[in-house]
Design a protein around this motif. Structure first.
Motif, PDB file in Angstrom:
ATOM      1  N   VAL A   1       1.026  -0.839  -0.259  1.00  0.00           N
ATOM      2  CA  VAL A   1      -0.156   0.373   0.272  1.00  0.00           C
ATOM      3  C   VAL A   1       0.494   1.290   0.208  1.00  0.00           C
ATOM      4  O   VAL A   1       0.389   1.747  -0.306  1.00  0.00           O
ATOM      5  CB  VAL A   1      -0.889   0.154   1.371  1.00  0.00           C
ATOM      6  CG1 VAL A   1      -1.621   1.659   0.572  1.00  0.00           C
ATOM      7  CG2 VAL A   1      -1.791  -0.671   1.455  1.00  0.00           C
ATOM      8  N   ALA A   2       2.073   1.137   0.997  1.00  0.00           N
ATOM      9  CA  ALA A   2       2.905   2.041   0.891  1.00  0.00           C
ATOM     10  C   ALA A   2       3.648   2.666  -0.732  1.00  0.00           C
ATOM     11  O   ALA A   2       3.816   3.687  -0.993  1.00  0.00           O
ATOM     12  CB  ALA A   2       3.724   1.808   2.208  1.00  0.00           C
ATOM     13  N   LYS A   3       3.642   0.969  -0.823  1.00  0.00           N
ATOM     14  CA  LYS A   3       4.278   1.877  -2.136  1.00  0.00           C
ATOM     15  C   LYS A   3       3.647   2.082  -3.200  1.00  0.00           C
ATOM     16  O   LYS A   3       4.001   3.315  -4.013  1.00  0.00           O
ATOM     17  CB  LYS A   3       4.833   0.214  -2.763  1.00  0.00           C
ATOM     18  CG  LYS A   3       5.145  -0.042  -3.911  1.00  0.00           C
ATOM     19  CD  LYS A   3       6.048  -1.418  -4.777  1.00  0.00           C
ATOM     20  CE  LYS A   3       6.558  -1.067  -6.012  1.00  0.00           C
ATOM     21  NZ  LYS A   3       7.305  -2.482  -6.745  1.00  0.00           N
ATOM     22  N   GLN A   4       1.934   2.295  -3.203  1.00  0.00           N
ATOM     23  CA  GLN A   4       1.376   2.494  -4.045  1.00  0.00           C
ATOM     24  C   GLN A   4       1.502   3.527  -3.996  1.00  0.00           C
ATOM     25  O   GLN A   4       1.196   4.783  -5.038  1.00  0.00           O
ATOM     26  CB  GLN A   4      -0.110   1.654  -3.962  1.00  0.00           C
ATOM     27  CG  GLN A   4       0.416   0.519  -4.650  1.00  0.00           C
ATOM     28  CD  GLN A   4      -1.319  -1.042  -4.332  1.00  0.00           C
ATOM     29  OE1 GLN A   4      -2.181  -0.495  -3.644  1.00  0.00           O
ATOM     30  NE2 GLN A   4      -1.096  -1.272  -5.093  1.00  0.00           N
ATOM     31  N   ILE A   5       1.014   4.536  -2.430  1.00  0.00           N
ATOM     32  CA  ILE A   5       0.942   5.781  -1.959  1.00  0.00           C
ATOM     33  C   ILE A   5       2.320   6.318  -3.305  1.00  0.00           C
ATOM     34  O   ILE A   5       2.042   7.584  -3.287  1.00  0.00           O
ATOM     35  CB  ILE A   5       0.682   5.823  -0.631  1.00  0.00           C
ATOM     36  CG1 ILE A   5      -0.895   4.965  -0.482  1.00  0.00           C
ATOM     37  CG2 ILE A   5       0.871   7.244  -0.570  1.00  0.00           C
ATOM     38  CD1 ILE A   5      -0.062   5.235   0.685  1.00  0.00           C
ATOM     39  N   GLN A   6       3.312   5.585  -2.359  1.00  0.00           N
ATOM     40  CA  GLN A   6       4.568   6.394  -3.374  1.00  0.00           C
ATOM     41  C   GLN A   6       4.588   6.751  -4.294  1.00  0.00           C
ATOM     42  O   GLN A   6       5.503   7.323  -5.400  1.00  0.00           O
ATOM     43  CB  GLN A   6       6.035   5.932  -2.422  1.00  0.00           C
ATOM     44  CG  GLN A   6       6.824   6.910  -2.670  1.00  0.00           C
ATOM     45  CD  GLN A   6       8.173   5.895  -2.046  1.00  0.00           C
ATOM     46  OE1 GLN A   6       8.282   4.230  -1.732  1.00  0.00           O
ATOM     47  NE2 GLN A   6       9.055   6.319  -1.419  1.00  0.00           N
ATOM     48  N   LEU A   7       4.226   5.723  -5.995  1.00  0.00           N
ATOM     49  CA  LEU A   7       4.160   5.615  -6.843  1.00  0.00           C
ATOM     50  C   LEU A   7       3.571   7.490  -7.232  1.00  0.00           C
ATOM     51  O   LEU A   7       3.234   7.978  -8.331  1.00  0.00           O
ATOM     52  CB  LEU A   7       3.750   4.686  -7.149  1.00  0.00           C
ATOM     53  CG  LEU A   7       4.734   3.924  -6.957  1.00  0.00           C
ATOM     54  CD1 LEU A   7       4.534   2.198  -8.152  1.00  0.00           C
ATOM     55  CD2 LEU A   7       5.657   3.667  -7.688  1.00  0.00           C
ATOM     56  N   GLY A   8       1.591   7.109  -6.465  1.00  0.00           N
ATOM     57  CA  GLY A   8       1.272   8.443  -6.507  1.00  0.00           C
ATOM     58  C   GLY A   8       1.914   9.459  -6.427  1.00  0.00           C
ATOM     59  O   GLY A   8       1.380  10.577  -7.159  1.00  0.00           O
ATOM     60  N   LEU A   9       3.193  10.150  -5.964  1.00  0.00           N
ATOM     61  CA  LEU A   9       3.733  10.968  -5.515  1.00  0.00           C
ATOM     62  C   LEU A   9       4.677  11.538  -6.821  1.00  0.00           C
ATOM     63  O   LEU A   9       4.488  12.236  -6.485  1.00  0.00           O
ATOM     64  CB  LEU A   9       4.180  10.825  -4.421  1.00  0.00           C
ATOM     65  CG  LEU A   9       3.770  10.607  -2.990  1.00  0.00           C
ATOM     66  CD1 LEU A   9       5.048  10.415  -1.504  1.00  0.00           C
ATOM     67  CD2 LEU A   9       2.634  11.815  -2.776  1.00  0.00           C
ATOM     68  N   LEU A  10       4.876  10.218  -6.804  1.00  0.00           N
ATOM     69  CA  LEU A  10       5.826  10.976  -8.894  1.00  0.00           C
ATOM     70  C   LEU A  10       4.633  11.218 -10.022  1.00  0.00           C
ATOM     71  O   LEU A  10       3.306  10.781  -9.921  1.00  0.00           O
ATOM     72  CB  LEU A  10       6.565   9.458  -9.125  1.00  0.00           C
ATOM     73  CG  LEU A  10       7.224   8.998  -8.307  1.00  0.00           C
ATOM     74  CD1 LEU A  10       7.817   7.379  -8.648  1.00  0.00           C
ATOM     75  CD2 LEU A  10       8.333   9.442  -8.049  1.00  0.00           C
ATOM     76  N   PRO A  11       5.181  11.933 -10.830  1.00  0.00           N
ATOM     77  CA  PRO A  11       4.243  12.958 -11.866  1.00  0.00           C
ATOM     78  C   PRO A  11       3.598  11.769 -12.306  1.00  0.00           C
ATOM     79  O   PRO A  11       4.910  10.178 -13.290  1.00  0.00           O
ATOM     80  CB  PRO A  11       5.527  13.486 -13.038  1.00  0.00           C
ATOM     81  CG  PRO A  11       6.617  13.682 -11.866  1.00  0.00           C
ATOM     82  CD  PRO A  11       6.684  12.765 -10.711  1.00  0.00           C
ATOM     83  N   LYS A  12       2.991  11.871 -13.277  1.00  0.00           N
ATOM     84  CA  LYS A  12       1.452  10.970 -13.939  1.00  0.00           C
ATOM     85  C   LYS A  12       2.859  11.391 -15.532  1.00  0.00           C
ATOM     86  O   LYS A  12       2.185  10.209 -16.378  1.00  0.00           O
ATOM     87  CB  LYS A  12       0.409  11.182 -13.423  1.00  0.00           C
ATOM     88  CG  LYS A  12      -0.344  10.975 -12.185  1.00  0.00           C
ATOM     89  CD  LYS A  12       0.520   9.531 -11.615  1.00  0.00           C
ATOM     90  CE  LYS A  12      -0.885   9.600 -10.174  1.00  0.00           C
ATOM     91  NZ  LYS A  12       0.048  10.391  -9.823  1.00  0.00           N
ATOM     92  N   SER A  13       2.680  12.236 -15.651  1.00  0.00           N
ATOM     93  CA  SER A  13       2.832  11.762 -17.340  1.00  0.00           C
ATOM     94  C   SER A  13       4.543  13.509 -17.176  1.00  0.00           C
ATOM     95  O   SER A  13       4.634  14.374 -16.258  1.00  0.00           O
ATOM     96  CB  SER A  13       2.262  12.889 -18.450  1.00  0.00           C
ATOM     97  OG  SER A  13       1.717  14.598 -17.218  1.00  0.00           O
ATOM     98  N   PHE A  14       4.822  13.406 -18.452  1.00  0.00           N
ATOM     99  CA  PHE A  14       6.389  14.344 -18.127  1.00  0.00           C
ATOM    100  C   PHE A  14       5.777  15.048 -19.194  1.00  0.00           C
ATOM    101  O   PHE A  14       5.520  15.250 -20.406  1.00  0.00           O
ATOM    102  CB  PHE A  14       7.283  13.200 -19.468  1.00  0.00           C
ATOM    103  CG  PHE A  14       7.642  12.966 -18.151  1.00  0.00           C
ATOM    104  CD1 PHE A  14       7.677  11.721 -16.970  1.00  0.00           C
ATOM    105  CD2 PHE A  14       8.783  11.429 -18.748  1.00  0.00           C
ATOM    106  CE1 PHE A  14       8.094  10.845 -16.454  1.00  0.00           C
ATOM    107  CE2 PHE A  14       8.734   9.584 -17.922  1.00  0.00           C
ATOM    108  CZ  PHE A  14       8.828   9.619 -16.489  1.00  0.00           C
ATOM    109  N   PRO A  15       6.193  16.842 -18.758  1.00  0.00           N
ATOM    110  CA  PRO A  15       5.522  17.610 -19.533  1.00  0.00           C
ATOM    111  C   PRO A  15       6.980  17.596 -20.651  1.00  0.00           C
ATOM    112  O   PRO A  15       7.817  16.683 -20.131  1.00  0.00           O
ATOM    113  CB  PRO A  15       6.873  18.620 -18.673  1.00  0.00           C
ATOM    114  CG  PRO A  15       6.101  18.353 -16.515  1.00  0.00           C
ATOM    115  CD  PRO A  15       6.543  16.651 -16.805  1.00  0.00           C
TER     116      PRO A  15
END
Length: 738
Positions: free
Chosen positions: A505-519
């Protein structure tokens, strides 16, 4: 004649069986009070039918009238059974409080029967004690002097005779009273019991004694007190039924329910002996009947036929004996009272228990129920807390692992009694065991490691622990260790599974902190990659599109690994996002984040971070580096630069100041951001990937797109590691200026 012979034979067999039971119980533990009282009760009970058998034989032979009254009255010795029965009822199944408070009562209850025995043995002819005629024949002054003496003696003789006749008529009332009191005490004692096996024992013994006493009272006591006349045949039947029920109930309680904790081996011997006696009786009866039949048919005895019967019986006896023995054992010994069955049931029960608390409760319940132990304590080592915990059903105690008693216990590998310990062991643990009435200690070893012990108080019945008990306890301790290990491993696996789920669960939360797309813009392109060494990592990167059109680029590495590092990343992410609402310079942003980190984390925790703002219109990068790996700038002309300006790492120094620098980029310039997990990858030769190898790759492949270059470097790193697990989290960000 035949009836009297048969009755005498049954009397004799019943008496011998009672003697045998008494000897068996006494030999089990001659020091045990209950064993002594029970065996003596059975001896007195057995003497009755034995004397009756001899009396019946004399009666059948017409010799009863020639026998001395003294020898005839020895028969009354068996009536000591009644006070002995009353005494038994006062200590079984538990000692009566009245007897405990007045121990001399056990002497007083024998007084009437001792007096009766002396009376019937020595004063059965009071008038013959003194020769009055010799005194009455004295004349003159002597006669005058002896006249009052003669009168007194006559009075005493008459008084003794009255007492003698009175007691013959009414002594049965005392026996009847004793029977009533014994049955009453046994009934009340049984009702107070809560332990099922002990209650079954007591109920069976009480039922047998009550039934036998009732039949005996009908056969002998009631006719003695009333004018009721019972036919001899009915009297014989009632007496035999009383003997069979009384002796049978005790024998059954011993064999089936381990009455008085008689050992399994002894109970098997008892079954074997009774079976043998039964077969021998049937054998002799058949031989006698067949011989009589052949003699009546042929008119004379034929010795050769008797020899044939004997040979046939010898061949048949052993197989029948073996079959009977096995059958009786299966019928009578297949019970929880059998230690082999107990161990099998215990193993089957605990091997499937994977909850430690339930396992301990099962141990407590099994030992109390099957071994009739008052209280059970379990002491186990808690390695994590460096202490021993003494567990019970009511209260737990804790002791340091360096308690001196533990050292003494480690030198024992077999069950032993607490009073066997050497002097000087009076430690807190020892005092607690004494105050808890612990009597027997059973060490528990896992392989060669001492992990604790069972502490057992005395048995509810007051009986001692037998060698069979100690052997069973040692086996149970070994079986408990196996179940204990399984339960521990299962608990640990559950905890590990729970942690894994939480980390996922923590990993999923942490991945959610990363940008979803690259500008992506006309003047730049971005790519990024991160791989934590564990479920969650301490690396972090972020892209933030600011209101002025610039692009914020951040990369950070929190100290440590796992959950603590992940929490630090979460804090960095929140802090950085909060700073974006303000128009701070990168150095101000870094300073504010440093103060937030310093006030939020414990000593020793820190993070490195690079933050820059790229203006796509001017192609300028304003940045601040807080102790992070220097980002590498690869110029179009292959010139290499490092972005070093900034300040100290975040966290340990709240007053730290940070510098900012601007860098002008040209099209086809490249900026490579990374964490130290990339260059600190190792292969099977313990060689490190290193910055030189990375720099060489960047220079050779500078013209690739940011995505192609990312794939290339990730592939090279994986090939280099060749399956070796990551030592640290691994992150890279590529900014390519267009």
């Amino acid at each position: 004649m035949i009836l009297l012979t048969l009755v005498a034979s049954v009397y004799l067999v019943c008496g011998i069986v009672l003697f045998f039971l008494g000897i068996t119980i006494l030999s089990e533990d001659y020091r045990g009070r209950l064993n002594r009282i029970t065996s003596l009760m059975l001896f007195f009970a057995g003497s009755g039918p034995v004397f009756a058998a001899f009396g019946t034989i004399l009666k059948a032979g017409g010799l009863a009238s020639t026998t001395s009254v003294f020898y005839t009255n020895i028969f009354f010795l068996w009536e000591l059974f009644f006070p002995q029965l009353l005494l038994f009822s006062l200590i079984f199944p538990a000692e009566n409080p009245f007897l405990k408070k007045h121990p001399r009562v056990k002497i007083l209850i024998f007084t009437p029967h001792i007096f009766r025995l002396l009376l019937v043995l020595f004063l059965y002819q009071p008038r013959n004690l003194i020769n009055f005629s010799s005194l009455e024949n004295v004349s003159g002054l002597g006669g005058f002097i002896l006249q009052p003496v003669t009168f007194v003696l006559k009075f005493l003789s008459l008084s003794v005779e009255v007492i003698y006749r009175f007691h013959l008529q009414f002594f049965s009332i005392i026996n009847l009273t004793y029977l009533f009191l014994a049955v009453l005490f046994l009934y009340r004692g049984t009702r107070k019991l809560t332990q099922s096996r002990l209650k079954t024992q007591a109920q069976l013994v009480t039922w047998g004694i009550r039934s036998a006493a009732g039949l005996y009272a009908v056969a002998f006591i009631l006719p003695a007190l009333t004018n009721l006349r019972i036919p001899d045949t009915l009297g014989y039947a009632l007496t035999i039924a009383a003997l069979l029920i009384g002796a049978g109930s005790i024998a059954w309680a011993i064999i089936r329910y381990r009455f008085l904790d008689i050992r399994t081996l002894v109970r098997q011997s008892l079954v074997y002996s009774l079976t043998s006696a039964l077969l021998l009786g049937i054998y002799f009866l058949l031989i006698a009947q067949l011989s009589n039949l052949m003699q009546s048919l042929l008119g004379r005895r034929v010795p050769i036929l008797e020899i044939g019967y004997l040979i046939l019986a010898i061949f048949l006896f052993q197989p029948i004996m073996g079959w009977m023995d096995e059958l009786v054992k299966k019928l009578l010994m297949k019970d929880k009272a059998d230690y082999r069955i107990m161990m099998e049931m215990f193993s089957r029960k605990i091997i499937s228990i994977l909850n430690l608390d339930e396992l301990n409760r099962t141990i407590f319940d099994s030992l109390k129920k099957e071994m009739l132990v008052e209280e059970v304590y379990l002491c186990l080592c808690e390695t994590k807390n460096k202490r021993f915990s003494l567990l019970s059903e009511h209260k737990d105690f804790f002791f340091p692992e360096d308690d001196r008693l533990i050292e003494q216990l480690k030198s024992r590998d077999r069950p032993f009694f607490l009073d066997e310990l050497e002097p000087g062991a009076e430690t807190p643990l020892f005092k607690t065991l004494i105050e808890s009435d612990v009597f027997l200690m059973v060490p528990i070893y896992s392989s060669e490691e001492f992990i604790g012990f069972f502490g057992l108080t005395k048995k509810i019945t007051g009986l001692k622990y037998t060698y069979e008990d100690l052997t069973l306890l040692k086996v149970l301790a070994n079986q408990y260790v196996i179940a204990y290990r399984n339960a521990r491993l299962y608990q640990e696996s559950l905890e590990k599974q729970k942690i894994e789920e939480e980390l996922l669960v923590a990993k999923q939360i942490q991945l959610g902190l990363l940008p979803k797309s690259f500008p992506r813009g006309k003047a730049f392109e971005l790519s990024a990659y991160t791989q934590p060494a564990h479920q969650v990592g301490g690396d972090y990167y972020d892209f933030l599109e600011r209101s002025d059109g610039s692009l914020g680029v951040a990369i950070a590495d929190a100290s440590g690994k796992g959950v603590p590092a992940a929490l630090m990343v979460s804090l960095l992410h929140a802090s950085l996002r909060a700073m974006m609402k303000n128009k701070f310079e990168p150095s101000e942003t870094m300073s504010n984040i440093n103060q937030l980190i310093s006030s939020s984390v414990s000593d020793g925790r820190f993070a490195t971070m690079f933050y820059g703002e790229f203006n796509p219109h001017t192609r300028k990068l304003s940045y601040c580096n807080a102790g992070h790996n220097y980002p590498i700038v690869i110029r179009k002309n292959q010139k290499v630069e490092f972005l070093k300006t900034g300040g100290l790492i975040l966290g340990p120094f709240p007053e730290a100041t940070y510098q900012m620098e601007q860098v002008q980029f040209e099209p086809e310039d490249l900026v490579f951001f990374y964490s130290d997990g990339l260059t600190e990858n190792f292969n099977e030769k313990q060689e490190m990937f290193g910055e030189d190898r990375l720099l060489e790759l960047l220079l050779e492949n500078r013209k690739l797109s940011s995505e192609e270059l990312k794939e290339l470097i990730v592939g090279e790193v994986e090939n280099f590691a060749h399956g070796i697990s990551l030592y640290d989290d691994f992150t890279l960000v590529i900014l390519k200026v267009l």
